[in-house]
Design a protein around this motif. Sequence first.
Motif, PDB file in Angstrom:
ATOM      1  N   UNK A   1       0.911  -1.246  -0.064  1.00  0.00           N
ATOM      2  CA  UNK A   1       0.020   0.036  -0.019  1.00  0.00           C
ATOM      3  C   UNK A   1       0.863   1.025  -0.010  1.00  0.00           C
ATOM      4  N   UNK A   2       0.217   2.297  -0.402  1.00  0.00           N
ATOM      5  CA  UNK A   2       0.918   3.712  -0.571  1.00  0.00           C
ATOM      6  C   UNK A   2       0.051   4.674   0.102  1.00  0.00           C
ATOM      7  N   UNK A   3       0.380   5.184   1.210  1.00  0.00           N
ATOM      8  CA  UNK A   3      -0.394   6.170   1.669  1.00  0.00           C
ATOM      9  C   UNK A   3      -0.038   7.365   1.325  1.00  0.00           C
ATOM     10  N   UNK A   4      -0.985   8.535   1.416  1.00  0.00           N
ATOM     11  CA  UNK A   4      -0.535  10.044   0.857  1.00  0.00           C
ATOM     12  C   UNK A   4       0.627  10.470   1.722  1.00  0.00           C
ATOM     13  N   UNK A   5       1.666  10.805   0.690  1.00  0.00           N
ATOM     14  CA  UNK A   5       2.839  11.525   1.124  1.00  0.00           C
ATOM     15  C   UNK A   5       3.833  10.556   1.743  1.00  0.00           C
ATOM     16  N   UNK A   6       3.562   9.075   1.635  1.00  0.00           N
ATOM     17  CA  UNK A   6       4.504   7.973   2.182  1.00  0.00           C
ATOM     18  C   UNK A   6       4.976   7.119   0.792  1.00  0.00           C
TER      19      UNK A   6
ATOM     20  N   UNK B   1      -2.771  -2.092 -10.978  1.00  0.00           N
ATOM     21  CA  UNK B   1      -2.796  -0.632 -10.752  1.00  0.00           C
ATOM     22  C   UNK B   1      -3.197  -0.021  -9.556  1.00  0.00           C
ATOM     23  N   UNK B   2      -3.831  -0.832  -8.523  1.00  0.00           N
ATOM     24  CA  UNK B   2      -4.307  -0.330  -7.312  1.00  0.00           C
ATOM     25  C   UNK B   2      -5.596  -0.070  -7.249  1.00  0.00           C
ATOM     26  N   UNK B   3      -5.941  -0.059  -5.835  1.00  0.00           N
ATOM     27  CA  UNK B   3      -7.294   0.169  -5.465  1.00  0.00           C
ATOM     28  C   UNK B   3      -7.269   1.198  -4.236  1.00  0.00           C
ATOM     29  N   UNK B   4      -8.225   2.165  -4.147  1.00  0.00           N
ATOM     30  CA  UNK B   4      -8.150   3.098  -3.289  1.00  0.00           C
ATOM     31  C   UNK B   4      -8.867   2.613  -1.939  1.00  0.00           C
TER      32      UNK B   4
END
Length: 127
Positions: free
Chosen positions: A38-43, A119-122
Amino acid sequence: QVRLEESGGGLVQAGGSLRLSCVATGFIFNNFLLGWFRRAPGKEREFVAAISRSGTTRRYADSVKGRFTISRDDAKNTVHLEVSNPQPEDTAVYFCAAKLSADSSVVVSLDDAYDYWGQGTQVTVSS
């Protein structure tokens, strides 16, 4: 053509639950170990969970241990991530990934080692 497609993301309240799924096409699914990141905002992107080819070995990040469960269904070329008791800090884009593995029991948490990515899912967790 190799493809990993995630689904199941969305808005969830803290303490709720959701199930992420990732369907794979274009490669021999049971030759690959699988992971969620996972990629959190700003991380930076971080490891969440991984499962071996055989499904007998699973590894979790400390931050999700006891709350998230990874599983695989080789008949459907699908890997799932069950998210229980999510918290706002779990808000991120979640990615599934696959890595070719000769060993049926090994798992890998290093993202650079993986061969294929979705591609990822939010996922957004409200407090």
